[in-house]
Design an enzyme around this catalytic site. Sequence first.
Site, PDB file in Angstrom:
ATOM      1  N   ASP A   1     -14.040  -6.123  -5.783  1.00 57.17           N
ATOM      2  CA  ASP A   1     -14.298  -6.310  -4.356  1.00 57.17           C
ATOM      3  C   ASP A   1     -15.692  -6.898  -4.215  1.00 57.17           C
ATOM      4  OD1 ASP A   1     -11.861  -5.113  -3.916  1.00 57.17           O
ATOM      5  OD2 ASP A   1     -12.704  -3.139  -3.455  1.00 57.17           O
TER       6      ASP A   1
ATOM      7  N   ASP B   1       0.853  -1.181   0.000  1.00 50.87           N
ATOM      8  CA  ASP B   1       0.000   0.000   0.000  1.00 50.87           C
ATOM      9  C   ASP B   1       0.892   1.234   0.000  1.00 50.87           C
ATOM     10  OD1 ASP B   1      -2.162  -1.594   0.072  1.00 50.87           O
ATOM     11  OD2 ASP B   1      -2.799  -1.118   2.106  1.00 50.87           O
TER      12      ASP B   1
END
Lengths: 263, 205
Positions: A130, A11
């Site tokens: 997702d 990230d």
Amino acid sequence: MLTKRIIPCLDIKEGRVVKGIKFVNLIDTGDPIELASFYEKEEADELVFLDITASWEKRNIIIELVEKTAEKVFIPFTVGGGIRNLEDIYYLLRAGADKVSINTAAVLNPLLIQEASLKFGSSTIVVAIDAVKIDSDWEVVINGGRTGTGLRILNWVKKVERLGAGEILLTSMDKDGTKEGYDIKLTKIVSENVNIPVIASGGAGKPEHLYEVLIKGKADAVLAASIFHNKEYTIPKVKEFLWQKGIEIRLAGEKIRSEKNNG
Amino acid sequence: MMVIVDYGMGNLKSVQNAFSEVGYKTEITDDPNRIKEASTIVLPGVGAFRDAIKFLKNKKIDKELIDAIKAGKPFLGICLGMQLLFTYSEEGGLFSGLNVIPGGVKRFPASVKCPHLGWNKIKFTHNSNSNTNPIFQDILDESYFYFVHSYYCEADNPQVVYSTTDYGLVFPSSIWKGNLFGVQFHPEKSSTQGLKILKNFGELS
């Protein structure tokens, strides 16, 4: 035989790695390039950079980072997070990303998948999905899981494939961050219904979880973040575990080790 | 000078970065004159066969590439760059290639996921130690390389096939004919092993 891929995910916020960085042997633990090089040496098969920079003004930082990474890292890497249009994709690929992953923008404008795969080649376009479980099905969610779409998972993955996506990065929002294991059923149903590779994501807590999703979930690759970043398990250890269990895995030490065993 | 042929597609910078990492300076160009003057040529590969061959023909680069191969200059085709060396490709229709390696380029069967994407093993086909490909020096048999492709090459003459790889079927993952080298995988994305191949190739220049 094609090997299963182990893919650490970093990230990135404003050019720095965020979340769980406990690498004592790195000089600068927040430096994405250093971490990426470290993972290459550890024999990660690919890398994913997920850019979580919120402000648009600072988006050029990721471009610079991609350029520098491409000069130093010689395994494929994918960049995702906040990609809105063909222009964003163009700049990331030109900077040296091997693939981009698009998520919310693909749902809002599915033709982006088609345009991008025609323009840049299917193999550069990863569609990130997702999903959350609803009764006996899964719904596609966007905006980091905050917004429902009403799309059923199988309808969406088939459409994504038809539009030319090269790969699917499938994250179970129910499992993400739990460390309880991947959503095996979700991964399996997706993998069985498309003819493009599926990367499973969300829920990895121990090597057994990776094994389960590769075998029972029929995933082609696994994405994991915290189990590697927190140094709970190293990639070579995880690969060794999977290899022992009979999974085809890239293990450069394989020959050396078998020679040792024989000698 | 080593040139990397630019045919308007793909990430040539990755190939340049990888050569640079192992100590070789390269020039990215689509200028037929620069290609003519080059000592060593790399034809990289990302994109569609049809668009690539069209570009090469329109720019009159195709002739220069064939001349360079005939003249004995070290030449490396990577992925699509290797496929372009063949007689024809079935990708998106039927298209002629550079025809320096007799054979065709075909799609993987529907029984396997497409593209063939990820790390796979190569197996050397040679059975004589004296017949050693210089760019594969210090590369062990059954090493892993990174592949991304939906089409594979089929050579009429099996002698040119230096290694094969198994994905649904056994296909040539590298070819070798004198100064001419082709790899179906991406050495520039295959970490240490891939860099070694590029270094070996660089040493021929």
